[in-house]
Design a protein around this motif. Structure first.
Motif, PDB file in Angstrom:
ATOM      1  N   HIS A   1       0.814  -1.212   0.000  1.00  0.00           N
ATOM      2  CA  HIS A   1       0.000   0.000   0.000  1.00  0.00           C
ATOM      3  C   HIS A   1       0.846   1.261   0.000  1.00  0.00           C
ATOM      4  O   HIS A   1       2.030   1.239   0.318  1.00  0.00           O
ATOM      5  N   ALA A   2       0.184   2.365  -0.379  1.00  0.00           N
ATOM      6  CA  ALA A   2       0.888   3.606  -0.676  1.00  0.00           C
ATOM      7  C   ALA A   2       1.648   4.175   0.521  1.00  0.00           C
ATOM      8  O   ALA A   2       2.657   4.850   0.350  1.00  0.00           O
TER       9      ALA A   2
ATOM     10  N   GLN B   1      -4.663   9.447   6.703  1.00  0.00           N
ATOM     11  CA  GLN B   1      -4.465   8.003   6.645  1.00  0.00           C
ATOM     12  C   GLN B   1      -4.797   7.428   5.268  1.00  0.00           C
ATOM     13  O   GLN B   1      -4.390   6.331   4.935  1.00  0.00           O
ATOM     14  N   ASN B   2      -5.555   8.185   4.467  1.00  0.00           N
ATOM     15  CA  ASN B   2      -6.000   7.642   3.182  1.00  0.00           C
ATOM     16  C   ASN B   2      -4.975   7.864   2.084  1.00  0.00           C
ATOM     17  O   ASN B   2      -4.519   8.993   1.892  1.00  0.00           O
ATOM     18  N   PRO B   3      -4.616   6.829   1.391  1.00  0.00           N
ATOM     19  CA  PRO B   3      -3.716   7.006   0.259  1.00  0.00           C
ATOM     20  C   PRO B   3      -4.417   7.797  -0.844  1.00  0.00           C
ATOM     21  O   PRO B   3      -5.636   7.750  -0.962  1.00  0.00           O
ATOM     22  N   ASN B   4      -3.648   8.527  -1.610  1.00  0.00           N
ATOM     23  CA  ASN B   4      -4.210   9.349  -2.670  1.00  0.00           C
ATOM     24  C   ASN B   4      -4.646   8.490  -3.860  1.00  0.00           C
ATOM     25  O   ASN B   4      -3.839   7.788  -4.449  1.00  0.00           O
TER      26      ASN B   4
ATOM     27  N   VAL C   1      -0.763  20.692  -8.514  1.00  0.00           N
ATOM     28  CA  VAL C   1      -0.787  19.269  -8.879  1.00  0.00           C
ATOM     29  C   VAL C   1      -0.263  18.425  -7.721  1.00  0.00           C
ATOM     30  O   VAL C   1      -0.847  17.388  -7.377  1.00  0.00           O
ATOM     31  N   ALA C   2       0.807  18.895  -7.117  1.00  0.00           N
ATOM     32  CA  ALA C   2       1.382  18.169  -5.985  1.00  0.00           C
ATOM     33  C   ALA C   2       0.354  18.051  -4.860  1.00  0.00           C
ATOM     34  O   ALA C   2       0.248  17.022  -4.202  1.00  0.00           O
ATOM     35  N   GLU C   3      -0.398  19.105  -4.668  1.00  0.00           N
ATOM     36  CA  GLU C   3      -1.423  19.116  -3.627  1.00  0.00           C
ATOM     37  C   GLU C   3      -2.496  18.057  -3.926  1.00  0.00           C
ATOM     38  O   GLU C   3      -2.934  17.325  -3.050  1.00  0.00           O
ATOM     39  N   TRP C   4      -2.913  18.001  -5.175  1.00  0.00           N
ATOM     40  CA  TRP C   4      -3.938  17.025  -5.556  1.00  0.00           C
ATOM     41  C   TRP C   4      -3.451  15.582  -5.407  1.00  0.00           C
ATOM     42  O   TRP C   4      -4.237  14.657  -5.274  1.00  0.00           O
ATOM     43  N   LEU C   5      -2.120  15.422  -5.502  1.00  0.00           N
ATOM     44  CA  LEU C   5      -1.558  14.069  -5.445  1.00  0.00           C
ATOM     45  C   LEU C   5      -1.140  13.666  -4.034  1.00  0.00           C
ATOM     46  O   LEU C   5      -0.660  12.564  -3.809  1.00  0.00           O
TER      47      LEU C   5
END
Length: 670
Positions: A35-36, A581-584, A572-576
């Motif tokens: 996982h991420a 706790q949740n992976p993007n 873009v970095a923010e969106w990614l």
RNA sequence: GCGCUCAUAGCUCAGUUGGAUAGAGCAACUGCCUUCUAAGCAGUAGGUCGUAGGUUCGAGUCCUACUGGGCGCACCA
């Protein structure tokens, strides 16, 4: 994209371990964490170092300490792509990529880099169906596996020549000739006059010949005589055999063409004998001491190749050795195969006579390698002379294939032995039928058979699912769906889509299983259009095409999202970024797409097409989830729309590449 | 007899060269179509990874034995 990065990490780790610990690691495992939160690439190398350090010097260092040291040293070398490196668990080293930069770079990068390993032409032999009846789904598995392997190898930059070996002198062809000539009293002219589906006619005839022999075994004498006539290439029976074989080969090529499968060369077994390939090979095998002449025992008078005493043992019932030349002086199949394989690697000073045999719509030509010169054209390139061969043949042939390889190895000069070593038998399990499929085909089964998990196909019994029949059924079913979904399209367009759907369904169905898994063919499963199917893959790409179409219609077209996003890197970095706790989800989708070349490399290395099929499904599945959560057309923010579109483009590029390698062509709509 | 191969959810199968919490499809159940195609999505339930040992920081994965399938070991091709 991740392939090269992984190689960089591998070599960086190897160098760091050598510098800091004085150890040479032969293999460095770099894998993709579950996982991420554990990074994008990770290595458990610290565990390995700890173990080796203890063994070499007696020094005890915890894997976690080693991992911390590796992480510190590694980072400066990888700053270009890697954002940070963390140590987790008992000693994992986890690398986190610079997400925005990686995504933008990937949009401009090709799906895969060239990475050939053979260093020359690879000869892939597949299909090689006995030319005496229609191809069934077992042959289809072979051809699709082989064709996909060819596409995989070409995708990684290999030069590939595709062979389909034609056994035009065997008992199977002889049996059909016996059927025509003796059961039906037909002449060559009569057979030539047969119209309609010749391969289906022979399919039925072949089954009847089997029953005809069983009713009176003295009739087998006719087979022996016919076989002899074919081998001597004399008289009316030989002419009939040639007609049957060529006409059936044409049927097979047409069947395979429906699935997008093409061949370069069709070497004929008859030529291997008549052009003295075998007599050359025979002399060389004798000179190399690879075969011996038996003077006593039950193999007296035969030339045999000794089995490897370490892996095989003889007993009362079986000789472990392999006979190549019978006591009557004739060579068997394995002997001829050795000669053919010597030619494949350019180890015989002989060649076939070629004639253009089959033209494909795209202009490609399949050349028949026969015994006599005919025709005015000659091939544009030379055939054979490969640096390696790969044979797609069912696992039942492993024993014989091992002898072929040993025979070729024995004759090969020292400088060419590596060619033989990298050559391989690409073995796969067969396709059998489930009892319910047999019943659906109209066969009656005993109670015992009914309880079996599967039943073997048998050409001799006429028990099997013909490739063309399956395709017809799939196309018919798909056409009904297309007519319901796309009533406005023309009949021709609907049929073209139905064809693509059918091809996707069969190819995916036969490719999703690992090579060594026996497929118990079931109509319901093979015809499924929901779940893990080729149809699902097409559907994802159709949806992508739909997004583009709707955006175009709304005047929101964006041909180069990367160019737009370059000015909004922090956004873009923010969106990614991961959200607590949740992976993007966006990054998870992107990084899966970026693994395409890693998967392709694995498939090329292990000669296992199923990994690409599984990957394509996984990517399509991830995209479908994304598609349902984010509506691009209704996204009002222009930059965010470009961002979402960038992800779609990335997925589209890798999915198209994967489907191309799987031999699946996606329609615009369905 | 010897060799190869397989055994994972009710069914069909994946499982990154030994790695972190064993996954997917089908079937079952519950939701979601005024929306870029519902051939779709979200969720629930379902596991002593054939059995017993061993190797080690760690085993569905490697080794041994056993049990139970499949295939091969033709002067067939």
């Amino acid at each position: 994209m991740l392939y090269l990065l992984r190689e960089n990490i591998r070599s960086a780790i190897r160098a760091t371990v050598e510098r800091r610990f004085g150890l040479m690691l032969p293999e460095v495992a770099v894998e993709f964490p579950p996982h991420a939160a554990l990074g994008d690439l990770a290595t458990p190398a610290a565990f390995e170092v700890s173990k080796r350090l203890k063994a070499a010097t007696g020094e005890k260092r915890s894997p976690r300490d080693i991992a911390l040291a590796l992480a510190a040293d590694l980072h400066p070398e990888l700053t270009k792509n890697v954002d940070r490196i963390e140590v987790a668990g008992a000693g994992y080293v986890n690398c986190f990529l610079r997400r925005a930069e990686t995504l933008l770079a990937a949009l401009d990068a090709p799906a895969v880099v060239s990475m050939p390993r053979f260093g020359g032409k690879v000869i892939v032999e597949h299909t090689s169906v006995n030319p005496n009846k229609a191809a069934h789904i077992g042959h289809l598995r072979n051809a699709i596996l082989g064709d996909t392997l060819v596409r995989i190898l070409r995708a990684v930059g290999e030069t590939v020549e595709v062979h389909n070996y034609i056994d035009d002198t065997g008992v199977q062809v002889a049996d059909v000739v016996v059927g025509f000539a003796y059961m039906e009293g037909k002449s060559l002219a009569d057979v030539e006059a047969i119209t309609g589906k010749f391969d289906d006619v022979c399919w039925d005839l072949y089954a009847r010949v089997g029953a005809w022999y069983a009713a009176d075994e003295s009739r087998l004498q006719l087979r022996a005589e016919t076989l002899h006539a074919i081998e001597r290439h004399e008289g009316a029976l030989a002419a009939l055999a040639e007609h049957v074989a060529e006409r059936i080969v044409t049927c097979h090529l047409a069947t395979m063409q429906r699935l997008g499968i093409q061949y370069d060369v069709l070497p004929c077994e008859s030529a291997v004998l008549r052009l003295n390939f075998w007599s050359d090979a025979f002399e060389r095998l004798k000179a190399a001491g690879a075969i011996t002449y038996e003077t006593e025992g039950r193999q007296a008078g035969c030339w045999v190749m000794r089995a490897d005493p370490e892996t095989t043992a003889a007993d009362d019932e079986h000789d472990a050795d392999k006979i190549l030349v019978r006591s009557n002086g004739t060579v068997n199949y394995t002997g001829k195969d050795i000669a053919y394989h010597l030619w494949k690697l350019g180890l015989l000073d002989r060649d076939f006579h070629y004639r253009a045999f089959y033209r494909y719509p795209d202009g490609h030509t399949a050349w028949m390698g026969g015994a006599v010169a005919s025709g005015t054209e000659s091939p544009p390139t030379s055939f054979g002379q490969g640096v390696a061969y790969l044979n797609v043949i069912d696992v039942g042939q492993s024993y014989a294939q091992a002898f072929v390889k040993r025979g070729v190895l024995a004759v090969a000069p020292p400088a060419r032995r590596s060619s033989v070593a990298v050559s391989a038998h690409v073995a796969y399990e067969k396709v059998a039928l489930t009892p319910s499929s047999c019943l659906e085909l109209g066969f009656t089964l005993s109670d015992e058979d009914r309880r079996r998990p599967f039943i073997s196909m048998s050409g001799r019994k006429g028990l099997g699912v013909k490739a063309n029949d399956l395709l017809d059924r799939l196309e018919k079913r798909a056409l009904a769906q297309v007519q319901a979904h796309q009533p406005a399209l023309s009949k021709a367009e609907q049929q073209s889509i139905a064809h693509k759907v059918a091809v996707a369904a069969v190819r995916y169905f036969l490719l999703k299983f690992a090579r060594t898994t026996l497929i118990a063919f079931d109509f319901t499963e093979a015809m499924a259009e929901q779940g893990e199917t080729g149809v699902y893959l097409l559907y994802s790409l159709v949806r992508i095409a739909g997004i583009r179409r709707k955006l175009r219609e709304a005047g929101l077209e964006c041909s180069a999202p990367a160019a737009v996003l370059r000015d909004y890197l922090p956004q873009v970095a923010e969106w990614l970024r991961d959200d607590g706790q949740n992976p993007n989800e966006f990054w998870a989708l992107a990084v899966l797409a970026l693994r395409y070349d890693v998967v392709l490399a694995e498939a090329a290395e292990t000669l296992e097409p199923s990994v690409i099929a599984k990957y394509a499904f996984q990517l399509a599945q991830a995209f479908s989830a994304f598609y349902n959560r984010h509506n691009i057309r209704h996204e009002s923010d222009e930059v965010r729309r470009a961002f979402l579109l960038a992800l779609v483009s990335l997925v589209e590029s890798r999915l198209l590449a994967a489907l191309n390698v799987l031999g699946i062509d996606a329609p615009e709509r369905m």
